[in-house]
Design an enzyme around this catalytic site. Structure first.
Site, PDB file in Angstrom:
ATOM      1  N   GLY A 158       0.815  -1.222   0.000  1.00 39.60           N
ATOM      2  CA  GLY A 158       0.000   0.000   0.000  1.00 39.60           C
ATOM      3  C   GLY A 158       0.842   1.263   0.000  1.00 39.60           C
TER       4      GLY A 158
ATOM      5  N   GLY B  21       5.321   4.310  -8.932  1.00 49.93           N
ATOM      6  CA  GLY B  21       6.112   3.077  -9.107  1.00 49.93           C
ATOM      7  C   GLY B  21       5.209   1.849  -9.061  1.00 49.93           C
ATOM      8  N   HIS B  22       4.342   1.792  -8.032  1.00 52.69           N
ATOM      9  CA  HIS B  22       3.402   0.669  -7.941  1.00 52.69           C
ATOM     10  C   HIS B  22       2.464   0.658  -9.157  1.00 52.69           C
ATOM     11  CE1 HIS B  22       4.040   1.502  -3.488  1.00 52.69           C
ATOM     12  NE2 HIS B  22       4.345   0.222  -3.564  1.00 52.69           N
TER      13      HIS B  22
ATOM     14  N   GLY C 261       8.948  -4.979  -8.687  1.00 49.06           N
ATOM     15  CA  GLY C 261       9.786  -3.856  -9.064  1.00 49.06           C
ATOM     16  C   GLY C 261      11.266  -4.136  -8.813  1.00 49.06           C
TER      17      GLY C 261
ATOM     18  N   GLN D  53      15.094  -8.371  -3.194  1.00 47.53           N
ATOM     19  CA  GLN D  53      13.813  -9.052  -2.971  1.00 47.53           C
ATOM     20  C   GLN D  53      13.423  -9.860  -4.214  1.00 47.53           C
ATOM     21  OE1 GLN D  53      10.190  -7.476  -0.829  1.00 47.53           O
ATOM     22  NE2 GLN D  53       9.740  -6.769  -2.885  1.00 47.53           N
TER      23      GLN D  53
ATOM     24  N   MET E 212      11.086   6.312  -6.472  1.00 43.17           N
ATOM     25  CA  MET E 212       9.825   6.462  -5.733  1.00 43.17           C
ATOM     26  C   MET E 212       9.723   5.357  -4.700  1.00 43.17           C
ATOM     27  SD  MET E 212       7.051   7.689  -8.443  1.00 43.17           S
ATOM     28  CE  MET E 212       7.384   9.117  -9.469  1.00 43.17           C
ATOM     29  N   SER E 213       9.239   5.722  -3.530  1.00 43.15           N
ATOM     30  CA  SER E 213       9.119   4.759  -2.437  1.00 43.15           C
ATOM     31  C   SER E 213       8.060   5.256  -1.468  1.00 43.15           C
ATOM     32  CB  SER E 213      10.463   4.645  -1.703  1.00 43.15           C
ATOM     33  OG  SER E 213      10.286   4.026  -0.448  1.00 43.15           O
ATOM     34  N   SER E 214       7.333   4.327  -0.864  1.00 43.54           N
ATOM     35  CA  SER E 214       6.332   4.729   0.136  1.00 43.54           C
ATOM     36  C   SER E 214       7.008   5.469   1.277  1.00 43.54           C
ATOM     37  CB  SER E 214       5.618   3.491   0.677  1.00 43.54           C
ATOM     38  OG  SER E 214       5.114   2.722  -0.397  1.00 43.54           O
TER      39      SER E 214
END
Ligand code: AMP
Length: 293
Positions: A31, A36-37, A148, A154, A186-188
């Site tokens: 979320g 990016g997502h 991603g 990961q 981009m990152s949360s």
């Protein structure tokens, strides 16, 4: 767009999809969605493909309880962003994902990947990633898993998990990192950076590009370099990168160096490689990487 707040309701839907002629593209997320997502979600939409997005902040992959507590949760906004892009959104509960309670006890063989880079700094993190991914794959039964490159290690860990699972009809697609104009990935977690910190954070990108140039020059000038000479050179590059980040205001740099691409073993100039970085600015730990061609 169909929203499922329970795994059992989702499974009813999934089991009713015809086994022939319909496919599932799956994008797992935690979320706090950003461009990016969304780039992954857009990529999911192929003819005859149902695009399934999960949103689940997985407790077992946070080695730092504070990081878990502060993880941004923006479900209403996420659903608005997904409208028109996703066919199905799954929001499972912790109880459904971990019916036997926490901590989960299943363990995965990760071929050395959990001892290096993120693995070394976040003990247990990749076991947590595998625990949740294994459960999600059992539930969603996708044909395509889209992830991603932003989380490069990961992706390699999940590839190792898929090899163990032996999924026959599942393809892992790794999508390029989406960046701000400044180069900041981009990152949360960027939501926790001030405007000033965001400018400083772009130093990661510039430093990775600069390291890439140094690596290319070294390869051209030293085609016969021994393992030892390469290792010494990596230390020099890492020292220079750490200095650049410290000057920009980063409080610590966990690592900033190239590695072999598949198992993230020591850099070898004759193997495909990737520059990996993790560093902390204010209270936010950022990771990034740059695969080298
Ligand atoms: P997360 O919500 O952080 O677990 O990320 C969900 C998926 O989005 C993972 O496969 C990430 O690698 C991917 N992702 C995160 N940030 C980016 C980005 N800037 N560009 C492309 N993919 C990303």
């Amino acid at each position: 767009m169909i929203l499922f707040r329970s795994v059992s309701a989702f499974s009813n839907w999934r089991n009713r999809l015809p086994s022939e002629g319909s496919f599932v593209s799956f994008i797992p997320t935690m979320g706090a969605l950003h461009e990016g997502h969304l780039s992954l979600v857009r990529r999911g939409k192929l003819k005859n493909h149902q695009v399934v997005v999960s949103i689940f902040v997985n407790p077992t992959q946070f080695n730092d309880p504070k990081d878990f507590q502060h993880y941004p949760i923006t479900i209403a906004q996420d659903l608005t962003l997904l409208h028109g892009l996703a066919d199905v959104v799954l929001l499972p509960s912790v109880e459904e994902m971990y019916p036997d309670g926490l901590p989960a006890t299943d363990r995965y063989q990760l071929q050395g990947l959990e001892e290096v880079f993120e693995g070394a700094f976040r003990p247990g993190h990749f076991q947590g990633v595998c625990q949740v991914m294994n459960r999600l794959l059992n539930i969603v039964q996708p044909h395509r898993l889209i992830m991603g490159q932003k989380d490069f290690q990961q992706c390699m860990v999940v590839r190792a998990l898929l090899e163990q699972r032996g999924d026959q009809n599942l393809v892992l697609e790794i999508a390029e990192t989406i960046r701000e104009e400044s180069g900041l990935a981009m990152s949360s977690r960027n939501k926790r950076l001030s405007e000033e910190e965001k400018i400083a954070a772009a130093t990661i990108w510039r430093t990775m590009v600069s390291m890439q140039k140094k690596i290319t020059a070294f390869q051209i000038e030293n085609p016969q370099a021994t393992e030892g000479q390469q290792a010494d050179q990596v230390k020099v590059w890492e020292g220079e990168a750490v200095d650049a980040l410290k000057r920009a205001g980063f409080s610590s740099v966990d690592y900033f160096r190239p590695a072999e691409k598949k198992y993230l073993a020591n850099w070898d100039m004759h193997q495909p490689s990737v520059v990996l970085c993790a560093a902390t600015l204010g209270t936010v730990r950022l990771i990034d990487n740059l695969p080298l061609s």
